[in-house]
Design an enzyme around this catalytic site. Sequence first.
Site, short mmCIF file in Angstrom:
data_model
loop_
_atom_site.label_atom_id
_atom_site.label_comp_id
_atom_site.label_asym_id
_atom_site.label_seq_id
_atom_site.Cartn_x
_atom_site.Cartn_y
_atom_site.Cartn_z
N TYR A 157 0.86 -1.19 0.00
CA TYR A 157 0.00 0.00 0.00
C TYR A 157 0.90 1.23 0.00
O TYR A 157 2.03 1.19 0.52
CB TYR A 157 -0.90 -0.01 1.24
N TYR A 193 -0.92 -10.49 -1.51
CA TYR A 193 0.25 -9.90 -0.84
C TYR A 193 0.40 -10.45 0.57
O TYR A 193 -0.59 -10.87 1.17
CB TYR A 193 0.13 -8.37 -0.81
N ARG A 214 -2.58 -12.70 1.80
CA ARG A 214 -3.98 -12.31 1.58
C ARG A 214 -4.26 -12.41 0.08
O ARG A 214 -3.44 -11.98 -0.72
CB ARG A 214 -4.22 -10.86 2.01
N HIS A 217 -7.33 -8.18 -3.64
CA HIS A 217 -8.63 -7.54 -3.35
C HIS A 217 -8.52 -6.03 -3.47
O HIS A 217 -7.44 -5.46 -3.44
CB HIS A 217 -9.10 -7.90 -1.93
N HIS A 219 -10.27 -2.69 -1.48
CA HIS A 219 -11.08 -2.28 -0.33
C HIS A 219 -12.10 -1.22 -0.75
O HIS A 219 -11.76 -0.32 -1.51
CB HIS A 219 -10.22 -1.64 0.76
FE FE2 Z 1 -5.86 -5.06 1.83
#
Ligand code: FE2
Length: 300
Positions: A157, A193, A214, A217, A219
Amino acid sequence: MANFNEHNLTDEVVRSFANTPNKRLKFLIEETVKSLHDLVRRTELTFEEWNQAIEFLTRTGQTCTPLRQEFILLSDVLGVSMLVDAVNHREREGATETTVLGPFYVGEHHVTPHGANISEGIDGEVMFVQSRVTDLAGKPLARAEIDVWHADDDGFYDSQKADYATHGPSLRARFVTDADGRFSFRTILPCSYPIPTDGPVGDLVTATQRHPMRPAHVHFLVKAEGYEPLITHVFLDGDQYLRSDVVFGVKDELIARVEPRNDAALPNGERVSGPWHLMTYDFQMKPGAGLVPRPMMAAE
Ligand SMILES: [Fe+2]
């Protein structure tokens, strides 16, 4: 009373909170004490283990910064975040399913025009996202606010990067739906990730031989007046970690098929060379109210 032992200590500690004016706080503290004492009795916790637990929690706190929330990550990998979500969303009545907020909601989302590219300057395969926000009967909700955030092609991120203060935000934005409840944007295809593994929560995952991954996706946090705020992700179909998400966040209803496309232009009219991906996912909002999460690492 004195002469405390393992049989009478819990009641005495619970009694010590008897004058707490806030009834809910009193209840929560009492239940926490009972559960913790039960844990110590059941496991016959040693001094060494107690010390390790204290050190672990201390390191978890020390790892938190204005841009990193290690305690949310701990809650996530222990399944506590999903359990809180589950007990608070028992009746969805056809509304879109919810999932964890995650530790990367920094709250710095600028209102962005429909169709805009939120991945400017970031490498990756092109993905176009189109969506519509409606009520449970399918009536479009105009002026709904949608915060969007996702990881890049390397699984990071923007807020995890050292240059966030000067180069952020990227791969995050806020959209406001049009009269037909629609919004859309261009971005890159997110990938699966690992959660951050360089802190105490990563040590826990490694020591217990779980994988830290994970599934890919995006968010979404959807807010519309008169409706419960919706905190969710949309997962990409086909990801190898859909059945073993390290934070237990996947629900089948939240998996979207992302279509491979070869058209020369995106739905916003922008011309592209080569294949791209189209994600289409609509959100159904449940009437009511609820708390909108505060950006926990407020970079406002
Ligand atoms: Fe996430």
